[in-house]
Design a protein around this motif. Structure first.
Motif, PDB file in Angstrom:
ATOM      1  N   THR A 112       0.820  -1.206   0.000  1.00 48.28           N
ATOM      2  CA  THR A 112       0.000   0.000   0.000  1.00 48.28           C
ATOM      3  C   THR A 112       0.858   1.262   0.000  1.00 48.28           C
ATOM      4  O   THR A 112       0.484   2.274  -0.603  1.00 48.28           O
ATOM      5  CB  THR A 112      -0.946   0.007   1.216  1.00 48.28           C
ATOM      6  OG1 THR A 112      -1.640  -1.241   1.274  1.00 48.28           O
ATOM      7  CG2 THR A 112      -1.965   1.126   1.117  1.00 48.28           C
ATOM      8  N   TYR A 208       3.294   4.358  11.890  1.00 51.49           N
ATOM      9  CA  TYR A 208       1.932   3.943  11.572  1.00 51.49           C
ATOM     10  C   TYR A 208       1.527   2.875  12.575  1.00 51.49           C
ATOM     11  O   TYR A 208       2.225   1.866  12.766  1.00 51.49           O
ATOM     12  CB  TYR A 208       1.813   3.368  10.155  1.00 51.49           C
ATOM     13  CG  TYR A 208       0.458   2.726   9.923  1.00 51.49           C
ATOM     14  CD1 TYR A 208      -0.644   3.508   9.604  1.00 51.49           C
ATOM     15  CD2 TYR A 208       0.282   1.356  10.094  1.00 51.49           C
ATOM     16  CE1 TYR A 208      -1.897   2.932   9.434  1.00 51.49           C
ATOM     17  CE2 TYR A 208      -0.967   0.771   9.930  1.00 51.49           C
ATOM     18  CZ  TYR A 208      -2.049   1.566   9.605  1.00 51.49           C
ATOM     19  OH  TYR A 208      -3.296   0.999   9.462  1.00 51.49           O
ATOM     20  N   ASP A 234      -4.563   4.717  13.183  1.00 45.98           N
ATOM     21  CA  ASP A 234      -5.698   4.136  12.467  1.00 45.98           C
ATOM     22  C   ASP A 234      -6.553   3.342  13.442  1.00 45.98           C
ATOM     23  O   ASP A 234      -6.094   2.337  13.987  1.00 45.98           O
ATOM     24  CB  ASP A 234      -5.140   3.237  11.355  1.00 45.98           C
ATOM     25  CG  ASP A 234      -6.183   2.699  10.402  1.00 45.98           C
ATOM     26  OD1 ASP A 234      -7.378   2.743  10.737  1.00 45.98           O
ATOM     27  OD2 ASP A 234      -5.791   2.223   9.320  1.00 45.98           O
ATOM     28  N   TYR A 454      -6.528   1.955   6.533  1.00 47.18           N
ATOM     29  CA  TYR A 454      -5.414   1.989   5.580  1.00 47.18           C
ATOM     30  C   TYR A 454      -4.982   0.573   5.208  1.00 47.18           C
ATOM     31  O   TYR A 454      -4.926  -0.323   6.057  1.00 47.18           O
ATOM     32  CB  TYR A 454      -4.232   2.732   6.201  1.00 47.18           C
ATOM     33  CG  TYR A 454      -3.022   2.856   5.311  1.00 47.18           C
ATOM     34  CD1 TYR A 454      -3.023   3.692   4.206  1.00 47.18           C
ATOM     35  CD2 TYR A 454      -1.861   2.135   5.582  1.00 47.18           C
ATOM     36  CE1 TYR A 454      -1.912   3.812   3.383  1.00 47.18           C
ATOM     37  CE2 TYR A 454      -0.738   2.252   4.780  1.00 47.18           C
ATOM     38  CZ  TYR A 454      -0.770   3.091   3.679  1.00 47.18           C
ATOM     39  OH  TYR A 454       0.340   3.207   2.871  1.00 47.18           O
ATOM     40  N   ASP A 468      -5.927   5.496   1.314  1.00 48.21           N
ATOM     41  CA  ASP A 468      -4.552   5.093   0.988  1.00 48.21           C
ATOM     42  C   ASP A 468      -3.778   6.256   0.379  1.00 48.21           C
ATOM     43  O   ASP A 468      -2.613   6.493   0.712  1.00 48.21           O
ATOM     44  CB  ASP A 468      -4.566   3.908   0.033  1.00 48.21           C
ATOM     45  CG  ASP A 468      -5.138   2.636   0.658  1.00 48.21           C
ATOM     46  OD1 ASP A 468      -5.305   2.613   1.897  1.00 48.21           O
ATOM     47  OD2 ASP A 468      -5.419   1.684  -0.091  1.00 48.21           O
ATOM     48  N   VAL A 471      -2.911   8.980   3.165  1.00 47.18           N
ATOM     49  CA  VAL A 471      -1.801   8.555   4.030  1.00 47.18           C
ATOM     50  C   VAL A 471      -0.481   8.644   3.278  1.00 47.18           C
ATOM     51  O   VAL A 471       0.517   9.178   3.787  1.00 47.18           O
ATOM     52  CB  VAL A 471      -2.036   7.133   4.557  1.00 47.18           C
ATOM     53  CG1 VAL A 471      -0.787   6.617   5.284  1.00 47.18           C
ATOM     54  CG2 VAL A 471      -3.235   7.100   5.497  1.00 47.18           C
TER      55      VAL A 471
END
Length: 498
Positions: A112, A208, A234, A454, A468, A471
Motif C-alpha cells: 500500500t 503507523y 488508524d 489503511y 490510501d 496517508v
C-alpha cells in the motif's frame, strides 16, 4: 494481522501486571549499551529474509527509572530505503492487539505504501516481552475442561471467572515474572520505541499504528512530542474510557451491524448454546465462544456472507446434523485451537492490565459487577451484550497497583487519524474524543464498517483508495489535509474525497 489483533482484544484472556517507570515525559530515554548489529532474521521470519530485511536486538532498560540497571532486548527488523537521495528517515509500525508482534508488519504495509516505502527505512519490532524480544511466559495452563452436554449461563460465567483468577495466579508466581511484569506498560513500549529511534541515530521518528497501535502512537506524541515526525494512527479509542468500558461500548454497534434475519437466527442459536453447547468438528462450543466467533466476523462488512454461513453451519450442528464446517467456521476453529492463541492472549493481558489509565486499566474487582451488567444487556443487545459485558480479565484479580498513572493525551503534535464510521470494535465516537485531544490532528473518516482503514487491500478486503492516497501523500510530502476528510464508500466507485 488485524484478525489476530482483533481476537486478542476480543478475548481479553490472560491477565497480569502493574506498569512501567518514571522518566521525564519529554526526555529521550537512554540509548542501548552497544551498537546495533544487523544480521539475518531468524528462521521463523522466512518472509522477512526473502524480502531482504535485516534483524537485530536493541538493549533497553527494564525500568526506565533505573537506566543503569537491568536491561531487556527488543527485537527489531529493517527494510532499508531504496531511494537514498529521497530518504526521509525511519517509519516504525505496530499492528495492534495489544499483544501483537510486529517484526513483519512492515511487509504488510509495503504494497500500500508503494513508492513511499522507498523513502523510509521500514522498522518492525516486537514489543517488550513478546515474540523475539525478551520473553515473558506464565506458568503452564491446566488442560481445558471441555463443556458438558448441558450448562447454564451462570455456570459458564463462574468457569470464566475461575479461569481468569487462575491465570492471574499463574502469571504472578511464575519464574522471574514478579520482576518483569511491573514494567509491561504502554508508556514503556513508547519509551522502547524512542530508544530504537536513538539507537538508529535518528533525530525523529515516523510511525503507523492500527487499533492498540493507534493508541500507542498517541501516547508517543504526548511523551516525545519533539521526536514525532509523520504520525499516522488508524482506529483509535476514547482516551477517557477504561478498557472494560471500551469492551462494553463495542456491543451496540456490533448488534446494529446485523441484518434482522441473521440476528433472529443468532438469538435462537445462542439460546440453545447457553443450555446445550453445540457439538461440531469433535468439540463442543459454549455460547461465549460462539459469540466471540460472531464478533470477529461482524467487524468487516465483507464478512457478512461468511457470518451467515457460520450461523447456518452451527444451527444445523445444534439440530444434531453431522456438519462439515464451512471455510469461515473451519478457519476460526483452527485458529482457536492453535498454540498461537495462548501467546496472543498473554500479550494482550499484559498491556490491558498493566496500564494505570488509558488505553487500559479500570477493571472492576467484583465479579458480580460483570454478571449484573451481562444480564442487563440482554434486553437490547441479546447477541453481543452478554459477551462484551461479561469479559472479566485476569486484571480483576491482579494484586499489584500500577507504578505510574496512564497517559493523558492533550497536545498539538501533527497527526493523521483514520477511522471507519461504522467500526464496531472501537466505535467512531472514541476517535472523535481523541481527535479533540490531539489538537494538531486531521481526521479521515471512511464510510464503511471496518476495523482498520489503511491498506485494506493488502489484507484481502476492499481498499479505500482515498484513504490510501491521503496517508501516502502525508508520509511522502509531510503535509496534512487542510481540513478533516471523509472518504466515500468504495462501492460508490469514486474513491473521491468530500
Amino acid at each position: 494481522m488485524r484478525i489476530a489483533s482483533a481476537v486478542t482484544a476480543g478475548l481479553g484472556l490472560a491477565g497480569l501486571l502493574a506498569t512501567g517507570a518514571a522518566a521525564a515525559p519529554h526526555d529521550s530515554p537512554r540509548g542501548p549499551r552497544e551498537a546495533v548489529n544487523w544480521g539475518a532474521c531468524s528462521a521463523a521470519q522466512k518472509e522477512l529474509n526473502e524480502a531482504g530485511a535485516q534483524c537485530a536486538k536493541v538493549a533497553v532498560p527494564l525500568d526506565y527509572s533505573d537506566p543503569r540497571g537491568r536491561t531487556i532486548d527488543i527485537a527489531i527488523s529493517r527494510i532499508k530505503a531504496k531511494s537514498p537521495g529521497k530518504r526521509r528517515g525511519i517509519l516504525l509500525s505496530n499492528p495492534g492487539g495489544p499483544g501483537g508482534t510486529g517484526l513483519a508488519t512492515t511487509l504488510s504495509l509495503r504494497p500500500t505504501l508503494k513508492d513511499v516505502a522507498d523513502r523510509y527505512d521500514l522498522i518492525g519490532f516486537d514489543p517488550r516481552f513478546l515474540g523475539e524480544s525478551t520473553p515473558l511466559t506464565c506458568g503452564p495452563a491446566p488442560r481445558p475442561v471441555p463443556p458438558g452436554e448441558t450448562t447454564t449461563p451462570r455456570e459458564d460465567f463462574d468457569a470464566a471467572t475461575r479461569a481468569a483468577r487462575d491465570t492471574a495466579r499463574r502469571c504472578q508466581e511464575h519464574g522471574d515474572n514478579a520482576a518483569l511484569l511491573p514494567h509491561a506498560s504502554t508508556r514503556n513500549v513508547a519509551r522502547d520505541m524512542d530508544a530504537i529511534r536513538a539507537a538508529l541515530g535518528e533525530r525523529r521518528m515516523s510511525y503507523y499504528g492500527v487499533s492498540y497501535g493507534a493508541d500507542l502512537g498517541a501516547v508517543y506524541t504526548q511523551m516525545f512530542p519533539r521526536r514525532a515526525d509523520r504520525i499516522v494512527i488508524d482506529s483509535s479509542t476514547d482516551p477517557a474510557a477504561t478498557q472494560y468500558e471500551l469492551f462494553q461500548r463495542s456491543g451496540a454497534p456490533a448488534e446494529a451491524a446485523l441484518s434482522p434475519g441473521v440476528r433472529a437466527d443468532m438469538e435462537k442459536l445462542l439460546a440453545r448454546a447457553e443450555r446445550h453447547p453445540i457439538p461440531v468438528a469433535g468439540q463442543r462450543l459454549d455460547a461465549k465462544l460462539v459469540r466471540l466467533m460472531f464478533k470477529q466476523l461482524v467487524q468487516h462488512e465483507e464478512n457478512d456472507g461468511q457470518l451467515a454461513g457460520m450461523v447456518d453451519d452451527l444451527t444445523r450442528a445444534a439440530a444434531g446434523e453431522e456438519v462439515e464446517p464451512g471455510p469461515a467456521l473451519a478457519a476460526m476453529l483452527a485458529f482457536l485451537n492453535s498454540p498461537e492463541v495462548e501467546n496472543s492472549m498473554l500479550g494482550g493481558a499484559m498491556f490491558m492490565c498493566g496500564d494505570g489509565g488509558w488505553p487500559a486499566g479500570g477493571w472492576p474487582k467484583d465479579p458480580e459487577t460483570y454478571w449484573k451488567n451481562m444480564e442487563r444487556s440482554r434486553a437490547d443487545q441479546p447477541v453481543f451484550g452478554p459477551y462484551v459485558n461479561s469479559m472479566i480479565a485476569p486484571c480483576a484479580f491482579w494484586d499489584s497497583e500500577p507504578r505510574e498513572p496512564g497517559t493523558k493525551v492533550d497536545n498539538k503534535v501533527p497527526v493523521l487519524m483514520l477511522q471507519a464510521r461504522l467500526d464496531n470494535n472501537v466505535p467512531y465516537e472514541g476517535a472523535l474524543a481523541l481527535h479533540r485531544k490531539l489538537k494538531g490532528s486531521r481526521l479521515l473518516t471512511a464510510d464503511i464498517r471496518s476495523h482498520g482503514v489503511y491498506g485494506r487491500g493488502s489484507a484481502g478486503l476492499t481498499p479505500v483508495p482515498c484513504a490510501d492516497r491521503t496517508v501516502n501523500a502525508y508520509l511522502r510530502d509531510g503535509k496534512l489535509p487542510a481540513a478533516d476528510v471523509t472518504c466515500a464508500h468504495p462501492d460508490e466507485k469514486t474513491g473521491a474525497q468530500r
